[in-house]
Design a protein around this motif. Structure first.
Motif, PDB file in Angstrom:
ATOM      1  N   SER A 244       0.846  -1.193   0.000  1.00  0.00           N
ATOM      2  CA  SER A 244       0.000   0.000   0.000  1.00  0.00           C
ATOM      3  C   SER A 244       0.879   1.240   0.000  1.00  0.00           C
ATOM      4  CB  SER A 244      -0.933   0.014   1.214  1.00  0.00           C
ATOM      5  OG  SER A 244      -0.199   0.199   2.416  1.00  0.00           O
ATOM      6  N   CYS A 245       0.283   2.368  -0.397  1.00  0.00           N
ATOM      7  CA  CYS A 245       1.004   3.650  -0.359  1.00  0.00           C
ATOM      8  C   CYS A 245       0.027   4.785  -0.090  1.00  0.00           C
ATOM      9  CB  CYS A 245       1.785   3.876  -1.642  1.00  0.00           C
ATOM     10  SG  CYS A 245       0.786   3.840  -3.149  1.00  0.00           S
ATOM     11  N   THR A 246      -0.997   4.516   0.688  1.00  0.00           N
ATOM     12  CA  THR A 246      -2.020   5.506   0.993  1.00  0.00           C
ATOM     13  C   THR A 246      -1.406   6.721   1.684  1.00  0.00           C
ATOM     14  OG1 THR A 246      -3.630   3.714   1.237  1.00  0.00           O
ATOM     15  CG2 THR A 246      -4.235   5.879   2.128  1.00  0.00           C
ATOM     16  N   GLY A 247      -1.699   7.896   1.127  1.00  0.00           N
ATOM     17  CA  GLY A 247      -1.184   9.118   1.715  1.00  0.00           C
ATOM     18  C   GLY A 247       0.321   9.246   1.674  1.00  0.00           C
ATOM     19  N   GLY A 248       0.979   8.464   0.824  1.00  0.00           N
ATOM     20  CA  GLY A 248       2.432   8.501   0.740  1.00  0.00           C
ATOM     21  C   GLY A 248       3.132   7.587   1.733  1.00  0.00           C
ATOM     22  N   ARG A 249       2.353   6.855   2.527  1.00  0.00           N
ATOM     23  CA  ARG A 249       2.938   5.897   3.467  1.00  0.00           C
ATOM     24  C   ARG A 249       3.151   4.578   2.738  1.00  0.00           C
ATOM     25  NH1 ARG A 249       5.969   5.882   8.080  1.00  0.00           N
ATOM     26  NH2 ARG A 249       5.627   3.990   9.304  1.00  0.00           N
TER      27      ARG A 249
END
Length: 473
Positions: A244-249
């Motif tokens: 995942s990479c939600t919100g840049g995380r």
């Protein structure tokens, strides 16, 4: 559009295969023998091997694209999409960029839609990811990376700074390895002009689900490329993927979690999904199923090649590789396009078709300025393996001569020559993505003052009433 009664050769797509096939057909065709029509949403062809260098500022973005109308002056070039194809009536539905869709009859059809980025349903990828399939994405990536350096140099917030200076690249093939190598080079050069940013402050991460990078050049050179990137401070995580990479995380399958404002996705390609609407026979992965003659199976008036086609690799099969298919790369696409163009002319004149057969000549990859790997085949078994600066010269020499038209070749070599004497430009032009924003802010009506009376108040009503009476009198 042509109103003649000549046969129409419809080329769907203006990429490698579409451009080169159309040029070949026009070159071989007698005057007035047929009308060649090329349909593509863009009015230009992009030479994709140069996108990493365009993203790093080594080549002007204008020089990696070839305008279709200039290169194909004797063809009809329609800017739009082919939405459907009726094979029984031999009619294609064209959806232009502006206006209503219309039908266009054809006699011969060339499918050259190419491929798009292969993505997965990863949370946050659509919102955060940056692809590397078009020149627009290369320009956007360059501006974005330099903007992150601007942010990091101007803030006191350590979290914002750390996120801005973390760059994640997903995919370790040619596109991923070349892009991370070029961008790291650019960022290293740019850091010289930022007092508060050093290369040691930056974090570059390369992720791939396979257990190696650069598989196209073989395991030995791939290992050297891996070690080279690691020596430059690039973290490489193999046999893992991004969850995942939600919100840049960014969360990797191996447990690593980092905050990044730059997530570049280069994890392979897949055939254009529009092929499913054309009623053509497709292979298990969505490619158009073609014979060795590049004719679509079951037809004698449709051809396909390039990244959207499943073409038998006759040279590999002769060497004992069963069910071998031509890989989706520029080397095959350029050569297939010439055979396809010849076969269209032969089919139109009733002559036999020629089979496509090409033995792989090797592969070259640039990993930044003066750095690269190259595998050159001198015969069926002899392979020349080169690394470092010499391989970089092979990379530039091969692609410099392969880019279409002498106009573009000269411009590209001029860019490289000037770069030997002039410093790299490190200016961000992020406003290009929204060029009207500043003008809009200046031109939009100013908001009403806070103490202004509402339009519907009593005084306003009385004033409006007096105006109406004066007008009536």
């Amino acid at each position: 559009m042509s109103t003649t009664e000549r046969p129409r050769i419809l080329v769907v797509g203006g990429g490698y295969v579409g451009l080169y096939a159309a040029r070949r057909i026009l070159k071989k065709m007698r005057y007035g023998e047929a009308t060649v029509t090329v349909v593509d949403p863009r009015s230009y062809m992009t030479y994709q091997p140069f996108l990493p260098e365009a993203a790093a500022g080594s080549i002007s973005p204008r020089h990696v694209v070839v305008p279709l109308r200039r290169v194909l002056p004797k063809a009809e070039v329609l800017t739009g999409r082919v939405s459907t194809i009726d094979q029984d009536r031999k009619v294609a539905t064209i959806a232009p960029l502006v206006g209503e869709a219309y039908e266009l009859p054809f006699d011969y059809l060339v499918i050259a839609l190419g491929a798009i980025s292969r993505t997965f349903p990863i949370p946050g990828l659509a919102e955060q990811g940056i692809g590397m399939k078009g020149v627009e994405e290369a320009i956007g990536l360059r501006n974005h990376v330099l903007e992150q350096l601007d942010k990091a140099d101007s803030t006191n917030d350590e979290d914002v700074r750390r996120k801005a200076l973390t760059f994640v690249f997903v995919g370790g093939g040619f596109a991923g390895a070349e892009t991370v190598g070029e961008v790291e080079d650019m960022a290293r050069d740019a850091a010289k002009y930022y007092p508060n940013v050093k290369r040691e402050d930056m974090r570059f991460v390369l992720v791939d689900a396979a257990d190696k990078i650069l598989p196209e050049v073989g395991p030995q050179l791939g290992k050297w490329g891996l070690e080279h990137l690691q020596k430059r401070g690039i973290e490489v995580y193999l046999s893992t993927s991004m969850e995942s990479c939600t919100g840049g995380r960014v969360v990797l399958k191996n447990g690593l979690e980092v905050d990044s404002a730059t997530i570049v996705w280069t994890a392979g390609v897949k055939p254009n999904p529009a092929l499913a609407r054309f009623g053509l026979p497709l292979g298990p992965r969505g490619h158009v199923d073609t014979a060795a003659t590049l004719q679509v199976r079951g037809t004698d008036y449709i051809w396909a090649a390039g990244d959207n086609a499943q073409v038998p690799d006759l040279a590999a099969r002769e060497e004992g590789v069963e069910n071998a298919w031509c890989p989706p790369n520029a080397q095959h696409a350029l050569r297939q396009a010439k055979v396809l163009g010849d076969n269209v002319i032969s089919g139109m004149r009733g002559f036999p078709q020629q089979e496509y057969k090409h033995a792989n000549k090797g592969a070259v990859a640039g990993l930044g300025l003066h750095k690269g790997v190259a595998m050159v085949r001198l015969g069926k078994k002899v392979k020349l393996k080169i690394k470092g600066r010499l391989a970089w010269y092979f990379h530039r020499g091969y692609h410099g001569m392969a880019v279409p038209t002498w106009n573009r070749k000269i411009r590209v070599f001029a860019d490289w020559t000037l770069a030997m004497f002039l410093k790299r430009e490190v200016v961000s032009l992020g406003a290009m993505e929204n060029p009207r924003e500043e003008f809009y802010e200046a031109a939009r009506p100013a908001p009403a003052p806070a103490d202004a009376r509402p339009v519907g108040d009593k005084a306003g009503s009385e004033q409006a009433g007096r105006a109406e009476k004066a007008k009536a009198s």
